[in-house]
Design a protein around this motif. Structure first.
Motif, PDB file in Angstrom:
ATOM      1  N   ALA A 121       0.816  -1.213   0.000  1.00 54.97           N
ATOM      2  CA  ALA A 121       0.000   0.000   0.000  1.00 54.97           C
ATOM      3  C   ALA A 121       0.848   1.260   0.000  1.00 54.97           C
ATOM      4  O   ALA A 121       0.377   2.336  -0.380  1.00 54.97           O
ATOM      5  CB  ALA A 121      -0.945  -0.006   1.190  1.00 54.97           C
ATOM      6  N   SER A 122       2.108   1.164   0.432  1.00 55.53           N
ATOM      7  CA  SER A 122       2.963   2.350   0.428  1.00 55.53           C
ATOM      8  C   SER A 122       3.268   2.800  -0.989  1.00 55.53           C
ATOM      9  O   SER A 122       3.596   3.963  -1.220  1.00 55.53           O
ATOM     10  CB  SER A 122       4.269   2.061   1.179  1.00 55.53           C
ATOM     11  N   LYS A 123       3.180   1.868  -1.945  1.00 57.07           N
ATOM     12  CA  LYS A 123       3.398   2.203  -3.347  1.00 57.07           C
ATOM     13  C   LYS A 123       2.085   2.441  -4.092  1.00 57.07           C
ATOM     14  O   LYS A 123       2.018   3.237  -5.019  1.00 57.07           O
ATOM     15  CB  LYS A 123       4.162   1.067  -4.050  1.00 57.07           C
ATOM     16  N   ASP A 124       1.029   1.731  -3.679  1.00 59.61           N
ATOM     17  CA  ASP A 124      -0.285   1.887  -4.318  1.00 59.61           C
ATOM     18  C   ASP A 124      -1.355   1.570  -3.282  1.00 59.61           C
ATOM     19  O   ASP A 124      -1.407   0.451  -2.759  1.00 59.61           O
ATOM     20  CB  ASP A 124      -0.420   0.956  -5.529  1.00 59.61           C
ATOM     21  N   ALA A 125      -2.212   2.549  -2.981  1.00 58.65           N
ATOM     22  CA  ALA A 125      -3.222   2.382  -1.934  1.00 58.65           C
ATOM     23  C   ALA A 125      -4.205   1.267  -2.241  1.00 58.65           C
ATOM     24  O   ALA A 125      -4.890   0.767  -1.334  1.00 58.65           O
ATOM     25  CB  ALA A 125      -3.972   3.698  -1.725  1.00 58.65           C
ATOM     26  N   ASN A 126      -4.288   0.863  -3.511  1.00 57.65           N
ATOM     27  CA  ASN A 126      -5.243  -0.186  -3.899  1.00 57.65           C
ATOM     28  C   ASN A 126      -4.571  -1.547  -4.065  1.00 57.65           C
ATOM     29  O   ASN A 126      -5.144  -2.447  -4.688  1.00 57.65           O
ATOM     30  CB  ASN A 126      -5.945   0.220  -5.195  1.00 57.65           C
ATOM     31  N   ALA A 127      -3.349  -1.686  -3.534  1.00 57.30           N
ATOM     32  CA  ALA A 127      -2.641  -2.967  -3.587  1.00 57.30           C
ATOM     33  C   ALA A 127      -2.662  -3.629  -2.215  1.00 57.30           C
ATOM     34  O   ALA A 127      -2.673  -2.963  -1.173  1.00 57.30           O
ATOM     35  CB  ALA A 127      -1.203  -2.744  -4.039  1.00 57.30           C
ATOM     36  N   VAL A 128      -2.692  -4.959  -2.198  1.00 60.25           N
ATOM     37  CA  VAL A 128      -2.695  -5.731  -0.953  1.00 60.25           C
ATOM     38  C   VAL A 128      -1.653  -6.839  -1.057  1.00 60.25           C
ATOM     39  O   VAL A 128      -1.136  -7.142  -2.134  1.00 60.25           O
ATOM     40  CB  VAL A 128      -4.081  -6.343  -0.668  1.00 60.25           C
ATOM     41  N   CYS A 129      -1.364  -7.445   0.065  1.00 63.41           N
ATOM     42  CA  CYS A 129      -0.411  -8.551   0.111  1.00 63.41           C
ATOM     43  C   CYS A 129      -1.163  -9.847   0.388  1.00 63.41           C
ATOM     44  O   CYS A 129      -1.982  -9.933   1.313  1.00 63.41           O
ATOM     45  CB  CYS A 129       0.634  -8.309   1.208  1.00 63.41           C
ATOM     46  N   GLY A 130      -0.908 -10.870  -0.408  1.00 65.76           N
ATOM     47  CA  GLY A 130      -1.572 -12.139  -0.206  1.00 65.76           C
ATOM     48  C   GLY A 130      -1.099 -13.163  -1.198  1.00 65.76           C
ATOM     49  O   GLY A 130      -0.336 -12.872  -2.124  1.00 65.76           O
ATOM     50  N   ALA A 131      -1.557 -14.393  -1.010  1.00 64.52           N
ATOM     51  CA  ALA A 131      -1.191 -15.467  -1.915  1.00 64.52           C
ATOM     52  C   ALA A 131      -1.980 -15.333  -3.211  1.00 64.52           C
ATOM     53  O   ALA A 131      -3.172 -15.042  -3.214  1.00 64.52           O
ATOM     54  CB  ALA A 131      -1.458 -16.812  -1.249  1.00 64.52           C
ATOM     55  N   ALA A 167       3.590 -15.038  -0.490  1.00 61.09           N
ATOM     56  CA  ALA A 167       2.667 -13.925  -0.745  1.00 61.09           C
ATOM     57  C   ALA A 167       3.341 -12.865  -1.618  1.00 61.09           C
ATOM     58  O   ALA A 167       4.563 -12.697  -1.593  1.00 61.09           O
ATOM     59  CB  ALA A 167       2.227 -13.318   0.577  1.00 61.09           C
ATOM     60  N   GLU A 168       2.539 -12.144  -2.385  1.00 56.33           N
ATOM     61  CA  GLU A 168       3.050 -11.068  -3.232  1.00 56.33           C
ATOM     62  C   GLU A 168       2.028  -9.939  -3.302  1.00 56.33           C
ATOM     63  O   GLU A 168       0.858 -10.110  -2.942  1.00 56.33           O
ATOM     64  CB  GLU A 168       3.375 -11.573  -4.633  1.00 56.33           C
ATOM     65  N   CYS A 169       2.494  -8.779  -3.763  1.00 57.89           N
ATOM     66  CA  CYS A 169       1.600  -7.618  -3.897  1.00 57.89           C
ATOM     67  C   CYS A 169       0.739  -7.762  -5.151  1.00 57.89           C
ATOM     68  O   CYS A 169       1.252  -8.035  -6.240  1.00 57.89           O
ATOM     69  CB  CYS A 169       2.419  -6.328  -3.987  1.00 57.89           C
ATOM     70  N   PHE A 170      -0.569  -7.559  -4.978  1.00 55.43           N
ATOM     71  CA  PHE A 170      -1.483  -7.592  -6.135  1.00 55.43           C
ATOM     72  C   PHE A 170      -2.629  -6.612  -5.874  1.00 55.43           C
ATOM     73  O   PHE A 170      -2.788  -6.088  -4.765  1.00 55.43           O
ATOM     74  CB  PHE A 170      -2.008  -9.006  -6.379  1.00 55.43           C
ATOM     75  N   CYS A 171      -3.402  -6.328  -6.895  1.00 53.62           N
ATOM     76  CA  CYS A 171      -4.503  -5.349  -6.787  1.00 53.62           C
ATOM     77  C   CYS A 171      -5.683  -5.950  -6.036  1.00 53.62           C
ATOM     78  O   CYS A 171      -6.047  -7.114  -6.258  1.00 53.62           O
ATOM     79  CB  CYS A 171      -4.946  -4.882  -8.174  1.00 53.62           C
ATOM     80  N   LYS A 172      -6.270  -5.135  -5.178  1.00 49.50           N
ATOM     81  CA  LYS A 172      -7.415  -5.616  -4.424  1.00 49.50           C
ATOM     82  C   LYS A 172      -8.640  -5.735  -5.322  1.00 49.50           C
ATOM     83  O   LYS A 172      -8.639  -5.277  -6.468  1.00 49.50           O
ATOM     84  CB  LYS A 172      -7.706  -4.690  -3.250  1.00 49.50           C
ATOM     85  N   PHE A 173      -9.691  -6.356  -4.778  1.00 54.84           N
ATOM     86  CA  PHE A 173     -10.913  -6.590  -5.558  1.00 54.84           C
ATOM     87  C   PHE A 173     -11.452  -5.279  -6.136  1.00 54.84           C
ATOM     88  O   PHE A 173     -11.507  -4.261  -5.444  1.00 54.84           O
ATOM     89  CB  PHE A 173     -11.976  -7.242  -4.676  1.00 54.84           C
ATOM     90  N   GLY A 174     -11.857  -5.317  -7.395  1.00 50.99           N
ATOM     91  CA  GLY A 174     -12.422  -4.148  -8.048  1.00 50.99           C
ATOM     92  C   GLY A 174     -11.396  -3.347  -8.824  1.00 50.99           C
ATOM     93  O   GLY A 174     -11.736  -2.359  -9.471  1.00 50.99           O
ATOM     94  N   TYR A 231       2.588  -0.906 -13.186  1.00 49.59           N
ATOM     95  CA  TYR A 231       2.913  -0.978 -11.766  1.00 49.59           C
ATOM     96  C   TYR A 231       1.905  -0.215 -10.915  1.00 49.59           C
ATOM     97  O   TYR A 231       2.225   0.236  -9.817  1.00 49.59           O
ATOM     98  CB  TYR A 231       4.326  -0.430 -11.527  1.00 49.59           C
ATOM     99  N   LYS A 232       0.679  -0.083 -11.415  1.00 42.37           N
ATOM    100  CA  LYS A 232      -0.346   0.583 -10.622  1.00 42.37           C
ATOM    101  C   LYS A 232      -1.676  -0.156 -10.758  1.00 42.37           C
ATOM    102  O   LYS A 232      -1.883  -0.937 -11.697  1.00 42.37           O
ATOM    103  CB  LYS A 232      -0.518   2.040 -11.067  1.00 42.37           C
ATOM    104  N   CYS A 233      -2.560   0.087  -9.798  1.00 46.85           N
ATOM    105  CA  CYS A 233      -3.887  -0.534  -9.795  1.00 46.85           C
ATOM    106  C   CYS A 233      -4.923   0.493 -10.254  1.00 46.85           C
ATOM    107  O   CYS A 233      -4.967   1.610  -9.711  1.00 46.85           O
ATOM    108  CB  CYS A 233      -4.251  -1.030  -8.395  1.00 46.85           C
TER     109      CYS A 233
END
Length: 313
Positions: A37-47, A56-63, A69-71
């Protein structure tokens, strides 16, 4: 670093008692969402499906969808889940309170559910937006009901807003109601110098013999409150002023009403109404000049001879 209370160094975030480095990009391995989230507020960490061995890696949250490199908000069609209005790609659709893309107020989904169509209304029916109402620019959605704007009224079938036309002197509210050449000044009033003509239902320059204040029909002047032909012109039965012999002209048609006359150059090289060759300039008892002679008769006889000649041979 430890003073009274242990805190994480700059560039790290306390995650469950562990200082985890910040600044993870999409696709980077991570231990906490705060890193992503420090790089993109709409990114989360998970499998994710692409993660190896459950890392786990950074990926875009639902929606949201990944764009480099942005969501960015995922583009959704009607009835699909959304996060905000920008997610819905169908024109005139929005993200409804239930999190689904739906058509805006005043619109409905098409049979194929791939577009939003206007819900047309009749004058007097409830509406949400002006586009639903008849009349284009002459209709409006006022207080939730389709109506016609000032100066217009509903047609018999309520499908249109028709202009309420007014005649000279009648009460009006907008200029469009008045005849040509008139302005709405509480009542329809002919513009300065114009008079209302009942035959054409318009405000026009007065014709010869008519009352006037300033302007008159072409080639006429307003003298003593009455239109009279200017010098070099004569009045016709239709109320206009026609060129006399010697008056300036630009085409033969302007002089053709006078027998044996045409438009040609005079001795000074100016184009004026003058007599045809073979006719004579004559002054009548009323003081007006005319062309007398047989010029036109001679022309007619010549044409007749040319037509009959082949039959004589």
């Amino acid at each position: 670093m430890c003073s009274t209370t242990c805190v994480c160094d700059a560039g790290h975030t306390n995650t469950n008692g562990v200082c985890v480095p910040d600044g993870k990009y999409l696709g980077d391995a991570c231990a906490a969402t705060s890193q992503c989230a420090s790089k993109d507020a709409n990114a989360v960490c998970g499998a994710t499906e692409s993660g190896f061995g459950g890392i786990a890696e950074c990926f875009c949250k639902f929606g949201f969808d990944r764009d480099g490199y942005k969501c960015v908000p995922a583009k959704k069609a009607l009835s699909q889940f959304c996060v905000d209005d920008s997610s819905c790609v169908i024109v005139n659709s929005r993200c409804d309170v239930d999190g689904l893309c739906k058509c805006k107020a005043g619109y409905k989904s098409s049979v194929s559910n791939d577009s939003c169509e206007i819900v047309s209304k009749l004058v007097g029916e409830s509406c949400s937006i002006r586009e639903q109402c008849p009349g284009g620019g002459s209709g409006s959605c006022a207080s939730g009901v389709c109506s016609c704007i000032t100066g217009y009224q509903a047609s018999a079938d309520k499908r249109n807003c028709d202009l309420v036309t007014k005649s000279d002197g009648e009460s009006c509210v907008i200029n469009d109601q008045c005849p040509s050449g008139a302005t709405c000044k509480t009542t329809c009033t002919c513009d300065s110098g114009l008079m209302f003509d009942g035959n054409s239902s318009a405000c026009v320059r007065p014709q010869v013999g008519g009352a006037c204040t300033t302007y008159c029909t072409a080639n006429a002047q307003c003298i003593g409150g009455k239109c009279v032909c200017a010098s070099g012109f004569s009045s016709s039965s239709g109320g206009s002023c026609l060129a006399q012999l010697g008056a300036a002209c630009t085409s033969a048609e302007q002089c053709a009403y006078m027998p044996h006359a045409t438009c040609g150059k005079d001795s000074r090289g100016y184009k004026t109404c003058l007599c045809l060759d073979g006719s004579t300039l004559t002054t009548g008892v009323n003081g007006k000049s005319y062309c007398s002679g047989t010029a036109r008769l001679l022309v007619s006889l010549s044409l007749l001879f040319l037509v009959a000649l082949p039959m004589l041979l």
